[in-house]
Design an enzyme around this catalytic site. Structure first.
Site, PDB file in Angstrom:
ATOM      1  N   ASP A 192       0.818  -1.208   0.000  1.00  0.00           N
ATOM      2  CA  ASP A 192       0.000   0.000   0.000  1.00  0.00           C
ATOM      3  C   ASP A 192       0.855   1.262   0.000  1.00  0.00           C
ATOM      4  O   ASP A 192       0.397   2.329  -0.430  1.00  0.00           O
ATOM      5  CB  ASP A 192      -0.918  -0.011   1.230  1.00  0.00           C
ATOM      6  N   LEU A 273      -8.385   6.048   1.420  1.00  0.00           N
ATOM      7  CA  LEU A 273      -8.316   7.230   0.571  1.00  0.00           C
ATOM      8  C   LEU A 273      -6.931   7.464  -0.021  1.00  0.00           C
ATOM      9  O   LEU A 273      -6.731   8.417  -0.765  1.00  0.00           O
ATOM     10  CB  LEU A 273      -8.732   8.482   1.368  1.00  0.00           C
ATOM     11  N   ARG A 274      -5.971   6.600   0.323  1.00  0.00           N
ATOM     12  CA  ARG A 274      -4.637   6.800  -0.218  1.00  0.00           C
ATOM     13  C   ARG A 274      -4.636   6.657  -1.738  1.00  0.00           C
ATOM     14  O   ARG A 274      -3.898   7.348  -2.444  1.00  0.00           O
ATOM     15  CB  ARG A 274      -3.640   5.823   0.421  1.00  0.00           C
ATOM     16  N   GLY A 275      -5.462   5.761  -2.253  1.00  0.00           N
ATOM     17  CA  GLY A 275      -5.548   5.604  -3.707  1.00  0.00           C
ATOM     18  C   GLY A 275      -6.021   6.867  -4.393  1.00  0.00           C
ATOM     19  O   GLY A 275      -5.524   7.238  -5.465  1.00  0.00           O
ATOM     20  N   VAL A 278      -3.041   9.398  -4.232  1.00  0.00           N
ATOM     21  CA  VAL A 278      -1.952   9.047  -5.138  1.00  0.00           C
ATOM     22  C   VAL A 278      -2.356   9.264  -6.587  1.00  0.00           C
ATOM     23  O   VAL A 278      -1.569   9.765  -7.406  1.00  0.00           O
ATOM     24  CB  VAL A 278      -1.516   7.582  -4.902  1.00  0.00           C
TER      25      VAL A 278
END
Length: 675
Positions: A192, A273-275, A278
């Site tokens: 991740d 929410l990292r996707g 990024v």
């Protein structure tokens, strides 16, 4: 030493683009490169530094502080001055076998005790600050090093704590990892943290493969001359990266594009929410890479292909094709682009650092440059040419070599109970059994030459010196003996011959093995499977943590035919022996599921008994799970005799239930611990 030019690599446009975007915007979070061996993964990463613009650092600072904003907490803050020096961007390679002190840094205890001052020796994380940290075979990285990388990647700082002493410094770097998926999966938490992921495969186009050979042989013949041929292309790429870095802060991200990104990530079932973040950062970097100041839908499309496939929420055993295709989602949620004059916003060529293709490169197909490599044929050796199956009777032994065999897939995996060896040993770092490991809680201080000591114990050293009046001497140095968790190897030897009876039993055995494998994946364990039926024993699964590959192979194991028991015993011992050579500290346990019959050739039972007598003298623990039908009028008791010869625990099965198998392994490991 001359490195292979970055712009001379043939056919890896997606990888070149991902690396370029990651250095344009380090906030993206780095790049994970997955692919088969021999696809120029390492070559391209090492060549990247030759096209990166140089960086300015505070002169004399071992931590490469930025002169425009030096780190106030830097251990070298006392020597910071106005002098500035320029140097190439550092590429720091982290070996898989590196120690924790080598990665995060170490403290000089002699200076600490003698002068009371903290003397810190920087590690690889300090050297990689404002540069690149490269980990080859990142999926084989030990857990304690993964933890250090996760902390640094999350905080942008590295912290070293030894007893009551703590040192912290900036450690912001572009993390680049390469791996071969066949050698095991990557820990989810680390996966991740990689902003972008690229799957690379070797081209199947002959003309492109020929060009690869030509360039590599030309480089080996004269590296300097070959590099000079591509110096112009590398220089252009370096200028483009510098311009994109300068333009990055001016790129506008419209609200409608943000809505598109959020909608796409939600529809693609992305965790957290990292996707979203990024993808947005990558889209901004791609717009800057193309010389634009406004992010467009095409930037989002490129970013999503690189940032989202490895973030989809899925069980390790779920099919890769279970969700809606990313391309379909991109088309579905793409906003309508306003009509513009093409002359108002010229867009440089996209698709990688090379731009237009060089002569000798063929057109690439989706299989060559796509993010998902083509799947290899994973049929078992005994599969029918058309992939079909044949029926087999529900019971009885099929003694003919031409006996028909059928395939029974595993059922839905479930959460397996913890399997562990209670006896404390010296094992590899994992999350299962208690052992003396490189990380874990401190037990006691031991002399410097203790074979199981790790690092240095400040408290133990000070106490030893205190006994001699606080005058530190070499003989006072103490190491720390630590107790943590180890990983184990569980080898399942499964009888899939006709004598096993109903296919329901085979399905339950496979389900148990798949469930234990899922547990092993979560606990960083290894599981191997040996099956025997027909005229041979097959190592269906070498020791692995690659659950996707394991589940596919287990589903292809056929059932029916003769019972080559002796061959199965030998195959299991060979698996254990090979794994001991690679991992001498990993303790094995072999679980044999059989009714004890041996019907493969004349004298098969006698051969199996002789092999069992020999293996019984070895130190490998065995469990024999008796699969003989207890309702049979005449019971032969062959499995019980086999257990006695192996010196193994004999357990009546009755019916092969998942809970039964888990309890068998648990009880046997407890017995080993008590021995």
């Amino acid at each position: 030493m001359t490195t292979f030019p970055f712009s001379a690599v043939v056919g890896q446009d997606d990888l070149g683009l991902a690396l370029s975007l990651a250095v344009v915007s380090p906030a993206i979070g780095g790049v994970l490169v997955r692919g088969e061996k021999g696809t120029a993964k390492s070559t391209m990463v090492r060549g990247l530094t030759s096209v990166l613009p140089p960086v300015s650092v505070v002169a004399g600072c071992r931590f490469s502080c930025d002169p425009a904003a030096p780190d106030a907490a830097c251990p070298d803050a006392a020597v910071h001055g106005s002098a500035v020096e320029t140097r190439p961007v550092a590429l720091v390679e982290l070996p898989v076998g590196a120690t924790e002190d080598r990665v995060v840094g170490s403290l000089h205890l002699d200076k600490l005790v003698g002068s009371g001052q903290v003397a810190f020796e920087p590690g690889l994380l300090a050297r990689a600050h404002r540069g690149l940290l490269y980990v080859d075979e990142v999926n084989l990285l030990p857990d304690h090093l993964v933890d250090s990388l996760l902390d640094a990647a999350a905080m942008g700082r590295a912290r070293v704590e030894r007893e009551a002493v703590s040192v912290t410094h900036a450690a912001a770097f572009v993390l680049v990892g390469t791996m071969n998926p066949e050698e095991g999966e990557l820990r989810p938490q680390l996966l991740d943290r990689f902003g972008l992921a690229v799957d690379v495969v070797a081209s199947r186009e002959p003309s492109e493969r020929v060009e690869v050979i030509r360039r590599r042989m030309a480089f080996e013949a004269d590296p300097t001359a070959f590099a000079s041929r591509y110096s112009g292309a590398d220089s252009e790429l370096s200028d483009r990266i510098a311009k994109a870095q300068a333009l990055l802060g001016s790129v506008e991200l419209p609200d409608e594009i943000l809505v598109q990104i959020a909608t796409l990530c939600a529809a693609y079932d992305v965790d957290g929410l990292r996707g979203d973040l990024v993808t947005a950062r990558t889209a901004v970097a791609h717009a800057a890479w193309c010389g634009r100041t406004v992010v467009t839908a095409e930037d989002v499309r490129v970013a999503a292909r690189l940032a989202l496939p490895h973030r989809r929420r899925r069980n390790p055993f779920d099919s890769h094709d279970q969700s809606q295709d990313l391309e379909e989602l991109l088309d579905e949620h793409a906003p309508e682009e306003p009509e513009t004059d093409p002359d108002d916003d010229p867009t440089p060529p996209e698709g990688g650092p090379e731009g237009d293709r060089t002569e000798g490169q063929g057109e690439q197909t989706d299989a060559e440059t796509g993010l998902v490599p083509p799947q290899a044929d994973s049929r078992a050796p005994d599969a029918a040419p058309d992939g079909g199956t044949s029926p087999v009777s529900a019971g009885g032994d099929l003694s003919s070599d031409a006996a028909e065999r059928t395939r029974e897939s595993a059922g839905q995996p479930y959460k397996a109970r913890l399997i562990q060896v209670d006896r404390v040993g010296q094992g590899v770092t994992g999350k299962r059994s208690t052992a003396i490991t490189t990380v874990g809680r401190h037990l006691r201080a031991v002399p410097l030459d203790h074979p199981q000591g790790q690092g240095l114990s400040v408290t133990g050293t000070l106490l030893a010196a205190a006994r001699d009046g606080m005058e530190l001497k070499p003989e006072h140095l103490r190491r720390s003996l630590r107790e943590g968790k180890e990983g184990n190897l569980v080898v399942f030897v499964v009888d899939t011959s006709g004598s096993m009876g109903a296919t329901k039993r085979v399905k339950e055995i496979k389900t148990a093995v798949v469930s234990l494998l899922l547990d092993a994946y979560q606990r960083r364990d290894k599981v191997a499977v040996v099956t025997f039926g027909g005229d041979r024993a097959t190592v269906a699964l070498e020791p692995t943590t690659s659950v996707d590959r394991a589940e596919r192979m287990l589903g292809e194991v056929p059932t029916g035919g003769r019972t080559p028991l002796a061959e199965a015993l030998v195959s299991a011992e060979q698996v254990v022996r090979r794994e001991r050579a690679r991992d001498p500290q990993r303790r094995p346990l072999v679980v044999l599921v059989t009714d004890g019959r041996a019907t493969s050739g004349k004298g098969a039972l006698g051969r199996a008994q002789q092999v069992a007598d020999v293996l019984g003298t070895h130190d490998t623990p065995w469990v024999v799970v008796d699969a003989e039908d207890p309702r049979a009028v005449v019971r032969l008791g062959l499995a019980q005799d086999l257990a006695a010869r192996l010196g193994a625990e004999h357990l009546a099965l009755g019916e092969v239930a998942a809970a039964t198998l888990k309890n068998i392994v648990r009880d046997q490991t407890n017995r080993i611990g008590a021995a």
